[in-house]
Design an enzyme around this catalytic site. Structure first.
Site, short mmCIF file in Angstrom:
data_model
loop_
_atom_site.label_atom_id
_atom_site.label_comp_id
_atom_site.label_asym_id
_atom_site.label_seq_id
_atom_site.Cartn_x
_atom_site.Cartn_y
_atom_site.Cartn_z
CE LYS A 111 -18.90 -12.75 -65.30
NZ LYS A 111 -18.45 -11.55 -65.99
CG HIS B 238 -25.14 1.39 -42.25
ND1 HIS B 238 -25.18 2.76 -42.37
CD2 HIS B 238 -25.86 1.10 -41.14
CE1 HIS B 238 -25.86 3.28 -41.38
NE2 HIS B 238 -26.30 2.30 -40.61
CB SER C 74 -18.95 -13.67 -70.57
OG SER C 74 -17.77 -13.21 -71.19
CD GLU D 106 -25.67 -7.30 -64.80
OE1 GLU D 106 -24.77 -6.53 -65.16
OE2 GLU D 106 -25.67 -8.51 -65.09
#
Ligand code: ARG
Length: 460
Positions: A283, A156, A277, A290
């Site tokens: 970043k 979970h 970024s 992704e």
């Protein structure tokens, strides 16, 4: 340009129709398979005396020279010739003259395209199996280096029990092992030859389908000509297998995204596999992971797309079936891209053992071991669970972890506790204690590693 099927027509085709029905923009992907199939077909025609051996040689020479052009990227395809089959036949006739027109004796584009698809699927299935294996090697290497690396295992997405990072890596190894098993099994159905089915009913020429099967190294031929030209099950199957591979890839990618976040900091991905970024200079984004996760969508889409194309289609060939191609081509490219990147990403990923170890100190993931401790001393597990639950609540309220409690506090909850409880609750011990087969104890992981290695070597 005159159509190869122009005989019964009095008008030329509307330009929009040409563009709408043409598949050459994408089925040129099948150029090599198409020529390979034709080379075998014409060899059989010659051997069976359907055309002369001299004609066979001339056609084969012509096909070979077209193949060379295709391999050098010099072949020029045209929409007027609609698809790869007619483009190549036209090139052949241009190259060797009217005798090229004998190639299509005893076959149809329907059994031809089905054969091309079988050859394509066979080649790509082997490629995907090899690429999956590269990923498995990378997982195995990380596992070997991290048998003693402890991190929280989650259920979970809540910290559950400490596990070895090797165990986590190997979980993915077995998913990919099953994926390979499915792909290998599918080869049984891929490796069947449709050629010789003609348009749908067979042919009047005395062909030898088994000879073509031998030449193209197919295990068998389709026993029914109508099924041969209308079967695309093997493409659906490949799309389903690829969809499941994407499920696995997306799960691993998601974990890599999570683990590389500031919140977890369990791994750091190599700079070579991250991007920055355009506005936030600090970043370092796990873009590849992704995108790997995101590309699952298009693969599922292609599976549902082809299922829908085939649903309700009457026998035998229908032009709808031309729609089988772009989806599977895109799927194969998507998987090749993903798997090629995943192996080096895994190999170069920096596993932050300290951070992982630190995480299991600051949680209650050793609670099960308190319950197990009491149960081993005779308390029914259900009661032991209840006692432990109360202890966890007490610890949380006193802003402590379970290992911060002293023996007095333990005894207040149950008199069965003795000093050895402290050893039992250390993360190392908690992990080592899971000695059951397939468990996370290092000894069991060593067995798993051996098995995994044997599996990989067996395949070579
Ligand atoms: N381009 C077609 C396809 O991919 C080849 C078969 C065409 N057959 C026909 N009778 N129109 O399905």
């Amino acid at each position: 340009m005159a159509k190869l099927w122009g005989g019964r027509f009095t008008k030329s085709t509307n330009k929009l129709v040409d563009e709408y029905t043409a598949s050459i923009s994408y089925d040129q992907e099948l150029a090599k398979e198409d020529i390979e199939g034709s080379l075998a077909h014409v060899q059989m025609l010659g051997e069976c005396g359907i055309i002369t051996m001299e004609e066979t040689k001339t056609i084969q020479k012509g096909l070979q020279s077209i193949l060379n052009k295709v391999e050098r990227g010099e072949a020029k395809f045209s929409t007027d010739m609609e698809d790869i089959h007619m483009n190549i036949e036209k090139m052949l006739i241009d190259e060797i003259g009217p005798v090229g027109g004998k190639l299509h004796t005893g076959r149809s584009r329907n059994d031809q395209v089905a054969t091309d698809m079988h050859l394509y699927m066979r080649k790509k299935t082997h490629t995907l199996i090899d690429l999956l294996e590269d990923v498995q090697y990378a997982l195995l290497e990380q596992a070997k280096a991290n048998v003693d690396t402890i991190l929280p295992g989650y259920t979970h997405l809540q910290r559950a029990q400490p596990i070895s990072f090797a165990h986590h890596m190997l979980a993915y190894f077995w998913m990919f092992e099953r994926d390979k098993g499915r792909l290998k099994d599918s080869l049984k159905r891929i490796n069947i030859l449709p050629l010789g089915a003609g348009a749908l009913a067979g042919t009047t020429f005395p062909i030898d389908r088994r000879r073509v099967a031998d030449l193209l190294q197919f295990d068998d031929i389709y026993p029914n000509s109508m099924d041969a030209v209308s079967d695309r099950d093997f493409v659906v199957e490949a799309l389903a297998d690829c969809s499941l591979i994407m499920v696995h890839l997306s799960r691993l990618s998601e974990e890599m995204v999570l683990w590389s976040s500031q919140e977890f900091q369990f791994i750091e991905l190599d700079d070579a596999f991250c991007t920055g970024s355009s506005i936030m200079p600090q970043k370092k984004n796990p873009d590849v992971s992704e995108l790997l996760r995101g590309k699952t969508g298009r693969v599922f889409g292609h599976l549902v797309g082809l299922l829908t194309v085939l649903k309700g289609l009457p026998l035998a060939y229908n032009k709808d079936m031309q729609e089988d191609k772009e989806g599977i081509f895109d799927t194969v490219k998507t998987l090749e891209g993903a798997l090629q990147l995943l192996a080096p990403i895994l190999e170069t990923m920096n596993v932050k053992k300290e951070r992982m170890r630190h995480a299991v100190e600051k949680d209650y993931s050793n609670a099960t071991d308190i319950a197990d401790y009491l149960a081993k001393k005779g308390l029914p597990f259900r009661e032991a669970h209840e006692v432990t639950g109360k202890m966890v609540l007490y610890a949380i309220e006193s802003k402590k972890y379970l290992l911060d409690l002293d023996l007095e506090e333990f005894k207040q909850f149950n008199s069965l506790f003795e000093a050895d409880i402290f050893e039992a609750l250390k993360p190392e011990h908690v992990m080592r204690a899971r000695e059951s087969e397939g468990g996370t104890a290092p000894h069991q992981i060593e067995k798993q590693l051996k098995l995994a290695e044997t599996m990989l070597h067996q395949n070579q």
